[in-house]
Every structure is written in structure tokens, then in C-alpha cells.
Write an enzyme that holds these catalytic residues in place. Structure first.
Site, mmCIF file in Angstrom:
data_model
loop_
_atom_site.group_PDB
_atom_site.id
_atom_site.type_symbol
_atom_site.label_atom_id
_atom_site.label_comp_id
_atom_site.label_asym_id
_atom_site.label_seq_id
_atom_site.Cartn_x
_atom_site.Cartn_y
_atom_site.Cartn_z
ATOM 1 N N GLY A 88 0.882 71.553 -23.926
ATOM 2 C CA GLY A 88 -0.345 70.548 -23.986
ATOM 3 C C GLY A 88 -0.923 70.313 -22.775
ATOM 4 N N GLN A 127 -5.612 65.321 -22.283
ATOM 5 C CA GLN A 127 -5.941 64.265 -21.288
ATOM 6 C C GLN A 127 -4.973 64.027 -20.209
ATOM 7 O OE1 GLN A 127 -6.186 60.529 -22.689
ATOM 8 N NE2 GLN A 127 -8.031 59.771 -21.345
ATOM 9 N N LEU A 128 -3.924 63.842 -20.680
ATOM 10 C CA LEU A 128 -2.728 63.389 -20.025
ATOM 11 C C LEU A 128 -2.267 64.755 -19.183
ATOM 12 C CD1 LEU A 128 -0.304 61.772 -18.457
ATOM 13 C CD2 LEU A 128 1.043 62.228 -20.769
ATOM 14 N N ASP A 170 2.166 77.976 -28.588
ATOM 15 C CA ASP A 170 2.177 77.171 -29.931
ATOM 16 C C ASP A 170 3.475 76.587 -30.104
ATOM 17 O OD1 ASP A 170 2.261 76.016 -32.440
ATOM 18 O OD2 ASP A 170 1.454 77.738 -33.474
ATOM 19 N N TYR A 220 1.003 59.155 -37.397
ATOM 20 C CA TYR A 220 1.161 59.310 -35.918
ATOM 21 C C TYR A 220 2.455 58.495 -35.649
ATOM 22 C CZ TYR A 220 0.114 59.299 -30.693
ATOM 23 O OH TYR A 220 0.268 59.424 -29.499
HETATM 24 C C1 AKB Z 1 -3.913 57.043 -29.928
HETATM 25 O O1 AKB Z 1 -5.010 56.396 -29.929
HETATM 26 O O2 AKB Z 1 -3.603 57.491 -30.763
HETATM 27 C C2 AKB Z 1 -3.061 57.368 -28.534
HETATM 28 C C3 AKB Z 1 -1.802 56.233 -28.595
HETATM 29 C C4 AKB Z 1 -2.066 54.881 -28.409
HETATM 30 O O3 AKB Z 1 -0.716 56.688 -28.765
HETATM 31 N N1 AKB Z 1 -4.009 57.110 -27.534
#
Ligand code: AKB
Length: 314
Positions: free
Chosen positions: A8, A12-13, A51, A141
Site C-alpha cells: 500500500g 497517503q501514509l 495484491d 472498517y
Molecule cells: C478513516 O477515516 O477511515 C481513517 C481512520 C480513522 O482510520 N483515517
């Protein structure tokens, strides 16, 4: 020399961590990988298409370059994962399991994997959320990050894999655009401010979230990875914190420098995600174990971004 693989790396990071690790270890010691095309922000050095949902491809690259350390950053962020539940799980959890399996099989020295404040849900203490506050995430997430944390602890306990992790807050940098997160507004806002455009914010004006300037995030990651193993007392993921602010507060910090800057509020589905997360985080374990201390508050971050952003994007 220890060879490092970053997955990845175009994110961004990833782009900032890749260029910093290349500066420290040398361009050819750090292999960047992603499913996107490489960009100039990664600096010079090897790049591979990877991947992470395909374990054999990870193995192939590890063998080819004799990789000893992996920074596994490839992930789907909160807003995107909510729109694509299955991919969110597959990439965030199966991808991690593949990396942990390779680390076990190839006896890698260390693995880094990012968790998030998203592991916390509405049951967690909202202000100064402790390390062990209730973790009942309500987002795809958050569920994937919580499962990932437990997999990290399992692989460490069962197989001795030295995997280390941080629960990142929203990360704010000016060198690359984030994609698909709930905290992304705090990056977009600077781009609009510089162009003197009105910023339309997808969160309510008083929704506070934990945030961190990218320079601090890179510093925290490298410090954690350099700490001796006996200083790592948390094998799920460390709470880490720097700044906490609302859209209204970041807008005020920009207006100090750009007085004409204007913001409007149009909350959308991301407001629900943000509302389920903590306002601020207690990171005393990270401070105690490996001496974590952030260097940037809101004003210092705004000054730095407004100074460097125009030269970077022109
Ligand atoms: C997001 O907003 O999904 C991320 C996080 C807080 O992990 N930046």
C-alpha cells in the site's frame, strides 16, 4: 542489510513512510508495492505490483528481495469499506492474515500493521478513551481492524511473530491525498483554503475527532518499530494520540492565516461513522513503553501545511 517491503506504498501514509525509510536505509533497501502505479513521491527505488489478497505474490517478492521486515499498509478505509463490505473484510483481514502467514513461514524479523481508532464504537469512553475501553465497533472498517488486532496478538503469542501496531487517528498530510476515510475532510480543507474556495464539510461543525500530523505519524511508526521487543507490552495495537479538533476548530486555525476562508456544513453518511468514534484518546501506554510524544498541535500543523502545500502541488 535488512530489506524492507511496504504494501500500500502509494497511499497517503505509504508514500511518506516509503520516502522516509528510503532516506534512512537507502533507496534500494526499501521495496515499495501497491496495486496502483508508483508516483514520484515514493522517491527512487524498487517497485512491485502487489495484491496482498494473493499470498503467493507476497511470498514471491519476499524471496526475490530477501525481505526481513514488512510494513503492511494496504487497506480499505472506513467510508469505502462501508460501501463495499466484502472487499473491506477481504483486503483488511485476509490481506493481513496472508502477511502474518508469510512472516511466520519465512521467519521475518518484524511486521508493522496499522489499526485505527475505528476499533472503538459508541460503548467506548468518548473522551480520553483508554487502551482497554469497550471495543464494539459499528463500522465494517472497525470490525476488520478489531479482528486484525486479535490476529496480530495471536500470531505473536502462538508463533512468536514480532508484529507491532498503532491505532492511528485521522492522519493529515499535504503530500498525498487520502482516499475513502471519514477523517479525510481535514486534508481536503487545506487544499480548498489555499485555492481560496469555500469548503463544504461532510461532518457537523462540532464533531471532534482524534487526529495526527503525518510527520508525527511517520515518527511514531518508526519509533515503535525501532523499540526493543521487551518494551512492547501491547501486542494487539497501541492507542496513540496527538491532536483532537472539530471542523469548526480546524477552520478557525486556517482563518488565522487566510481570513477570507469560508466553510459550509453538509453532513452526509460519514457523520454517523464519525459520531461512533472517540473525541480523544489516552495514549499513556505508548508514552510509557517507548516514550511516544507528538511534536505538532493544531496551530503548528496548520502553519506547516499552509507553508508547504503550495510549493508541493504547483
Ligand atoms: C478513516 O477515516 O477511515 C481513517 C481512520 C480513522 O482510520 N483515517
Amino acid at each position: 542489510m535488512t530489506k524492507i517491503l511496504i504494501t500500500g506504498a502509494c497511499g497517503q501514509l505509504g508514500s511518506e513512510l516509503t520516502s522516509e525509510l528510503r532516506r534512512i536505509h537507502g533507496n534500494h533497501q526499501v521495496v515499495a508495492s501497491d496495486i496502483s502505479e508508483p508516483n514520484e513521491r515514493l522517491g527512487e527505488g524498487p517497485f512491485e505490483y502487489l495484491d496482498v489478497t494473493d499470498e503467493s505474490s507476497i511470498k514471491k517478492i519476499v524471496d526475490q528481495y530477501d525481505i526481513k521486515i514488512i510494513y503492511h499498509l494496504a487497506a480499505l478505509l472506513s467510508a469505502k469499506a462501508e460501501k463495499n463490505i466484502y472487499l473491506g473484510w477481504k483486503l483488511n483481514v485476509n490481506g493481513l492474515l496472508n502477511v502474518l502467514e508469510v512472516a511466520k513461514e519465512k521467519s521475518l524479523e518484524k511486521v508493522f500493521w496499522p489499526s485505527s481508532i475505528a476499533v472503538f464504537g459508541p460503548d467506548a469512553k468518548k473522551i480520553n478513551t483508554p487502551q482497554n475501553s469497550a471495543c464494539n465497533p459499528t463500522t465494517v472498517y472497525g470490525i476488520s481492524k478489531l479482528a486484525g488486532e486479535q490476529w496480530c496478538a495471536y500470531y505473536h503469542r502462538k508463533f512468536g511473530v514480532d508484529v507491532r501496531s498503532l491505532r492511528y487517528p485521522g492522519l493529515i498530510g499535504y503530500k498525498a491525498m487520502p482516499g475513502g476515510g471519514t477523517t479525510d475532510y481535514a486534508v481536503d480543507i487545506y487544499h480548498k483554503a489555499i485555492k481560496e474556495e469555500t469548503f463544504e464539510c461532510f461532518l457537523e461543525k462540532d464533531t471532534k475527532l482524534p487526529m495526527m500530523y503525518m510527520r508525527d505519524a511517520v515518527k511514531a511508526t518508526i519509533t515503535l518499530m525501532n523499540a526493543p521487543p521487551d518494551k512492547i507490552s501491547i501486542r494487539t495495537s497501541y492507542n496513540i494520540s496527538a491532536i483532537s479538533f472539530s471542523p469548526e476548530e480546524i477552520a478557525e486555525s486556517i482563518k488565522r492565516k487566510i481570513s477570507r476562508f469560508e466553510i459550509q456544513y453538509k453532513p452526509d453518511h460519514r457523520q454517523d461513522i464519525a459520531a461512533s468514534w472517540p473525541d480523544s484518546i489516552d495514549d499513556s501506554k505508548a508514552r510509557e513503553d517507548w516514550k511516544w510524544k507528538p511534536g505538532y498541535n493544531l496551530e503548528k500543523m496548520t502553519d506547516d501545511i499552509l507553508k508547504h502545500l503550495p510549493e508541493f502541488w504547483d
